[in-house]
Design an enzyme around this catalytic site. Sequence first.
Site, short mmCIF file in Angstrom:
data_model
loop_
_atom_site.label_atom_id
_atom_site.label_comp_id
_atom_site.label_asym_id
_atom_site.label_seq_id
_atom_site.Cartn_x
_atom_site.Cartn_y
_atom_site.Cartn_z
N ARG A 2 -10.50 12.99 -3.88
CA ARG A 2 -10.02 12.55 -2.56
C ARG A 2 -8.83 11.61 -2.70
O ARG A 2 -7.87 11.67 -1.93
CB ARG A 2 -11.14 11.85 -1.80
CG ARG A 2 -10.82 11.67 -0.32
CD ARG A 2 -11.24 12.86 0.48
NE ARG A 2 -12.68 12.95 0.51
CZ ARG A 2 -13.35 14.09 0.63
NH1 ARG A 2 -12.70 15.23 0.72
NH2 ARG A 2 -14.66 14.12 0.67
N VAL A 25 -14.01 3.74 -0.94
CA VAL A 25 -12.79 4.45 -1.35
C VAL A 25 -12.65 5.77 -0.61
O VAL A 25 -11.55 6.12 -0.14
CB VAL A 25 -12.81 4.68 -2.87
CG1 VAL A 25 -11.66 5.60 -3.30
CG2 VAL A 25 -12.74 3.34 -3.62
N ASP A 26 -13.74 6.51 -0.47
CA ASP A 26 -13.67 7.83 0.15
C ASP A 26 -13.19 7.74 1.60
O ASP A 26 -12.27 8.46 2.03
CB ASP A 26 -15.06 8.49 0.09
CG ASP A 26 -15.00 10.00 -0.04
OD1 ASP A 26 -13.88 10.56 -0.07
OD2 ASP A 26 -16.07 10.63 -0.12
N ASP A 27 -13.83 6.88 2.38
CA ASP A 27 -13.39 6.69 3.77
C ASP A 27 -11.94 6.26 3.83
O ASP A 27 -11.17 6.76 4.66
CB ASP A 27 -14.26 5.64 4.46
CG ASP A 27 -15.50 6.23 5.09
OD1 ASP A 27 -15.40 6.72 6.22
OD2 ASP A 27 -16.56 6.23 4.45
#
Length: 637
Positions: A453, A377-379
């Site tokens: 994020r 998810v972050d990327d």
Amino acid sequence: MQIQDQVAVYRVKDAIAKSQNYLLSIQYPGGYWWAELESNVTITAEVVLLHKIWGTDRERPLHKVEAYLRSQQREHGGWELFYGDGGELSCSVEAYMALKLLGVAQTDPAMVKARKFILERGGISKTRIFTKLHLALIGCYNWRGIPSLPPWVMLLPSNFLFNIYEMSSWARSSTVPLLIVIDRKPVFLTDPAITLDELYAEGVELRYELSRQGDWTDLFIALDNAFKLAETLNLVPLREEGLQAAERWVLERQEATGDWGGIIPAMLNSLLALRALGYDAADPIIERGLRAVDNFAIETADSYRIQPCISPVWDTAWAMRALVVSGLAADHPAVVRAGEWLLSKQILDYGDWAIKNRQGKPGAWAFEFDNRFYPDVDDTAVVVMALNEVKLPNEKLKQAAIARAVNWIASMQCQPGGWAAFDMDNNQDWLNLIPYGDLKAMIDPNTADVTARVLEMLGSCNLLIDTRNLERAISYLMHEQETEGCWFGRWGVNYIYGTSGVLCALSLVTPKKTGLSIEQGAAWLVGCQNPDGGWGETCRSYDDPTLKGQGRSTASQTAWAILGLMAAGQVTGKFAKLAIERGIGYLLETQQSDGTWYEADFTGTGFPGHFYLKYHLYQQYFPLLALGKYQALSDFL
């Protein structure tokens, strides 16, 4: 404008130009950015062990590892978990093991110093489980002291209370192959053959038992004893079926490039499992796997070391954002090449995430060049923001990629309202109590930094998700705020990272409703600014909360604090003008003549309390991003 203000504006502009030029100069021809991801020496030591076990050590420049390990040994004799930590026992034992495997004599002064350091801290018996496991592979520790992992775990259905998909992606990809290794309990011969008897503080005739903790861990130790008895009596149910399922699982998850899980532990453990099953070094599966490990190596004229993971997608997305936010044209050839490269890396296959997420469709990004089973998810959120910043020749293709990514992220929201890194609702905390899980990283629960994020992505790109789900995410972040006003950072060190991320998110998606929380977060950041104008936080804050926001100043953590304060000021109108300007002054004073910054400290997190990272580009693109935002907001400050 006063002369002093003109000078300040010029200095910021000049610093931005030099930083941009540096980043542009190191872009790869393929369009991506990629720099070293540094960790502790255990990764390299374990690769030495792997090649010794496979007999492939002479095909690699492993003699250069000796120089690397010697360079990392500190004056006290040990090796560190993170920069300046005073030395760590398990790291030191594994480094010592690797040096012996490389032929360094026990009487060598470096070994004498290391042995003294190790014994003073309790010796091998006090090391982590994974260190003991690696030693057991070569007969330097008894398999009796390694927790059992019954192979029938592989056969538990995904709707059962516990199954392999209740473990975090990194634990799962590392543990499934270990089901085979721990069942087989192999002891491999190496050249040279070594012993480590001298590293047992209580003498080598010790009891190989798991130590009791006086809590729920003791229950699992009792269960472990029962598992061991069943192994001894050959009464383990579905043993062969479980081993066959584990083997199939490992083979199915090897990338065409040879990687497993995109991380060295999963790659090494998979290769060890196949070695335990009798695979040959000439088997194409093994050759691909060993080449994949080679691709994580950094070789210089006299040194050879291994990265735990590689971060090209992450580095590229952040470099793009920093360049465009700091003034580079959105259609500049460099960011266009980067954007098109990122589009080519979107993962359109189903991965392990789909086991628990039955609704989502593929469309995410992973951290590495190739890792189709484990996007995160972050990327994905950072890539979406990077793509949104640039203008590509095929905007329709870009918008379709963004839409797929946002839909995937929305489908990954966890029950408490936040987002985790790789899976949804991967939160059975009791797994961290089992003896095998002594790194306390068996699960992947939702966290404030990843959730922030996602919300920052939604706000900065004017994207929408269901209103109820957005409200759940905001409520989750509000609940996670600490009494001091800060937020915990799971993937970066630590409260500075978490607080900055949440302030950047809340200021975009819910500025009025969360104004008080934003003010409290900003006040906390101002309160932990260092006298030199910068910010820093030690990795020790994960173990000792009284150290929140405390540590020597670094460029990356200073940039995070500045970004958080500027975001808060835009919402509240209460810019912490002096704190921001002192932070900018720190970045200007510490920038080097070639436009770079340098920090020795580790500001990235793998497993809180147990594994830390230094992203070598954090000290470059985050300061540039902060300077770019500052320049854009200069009229308000």
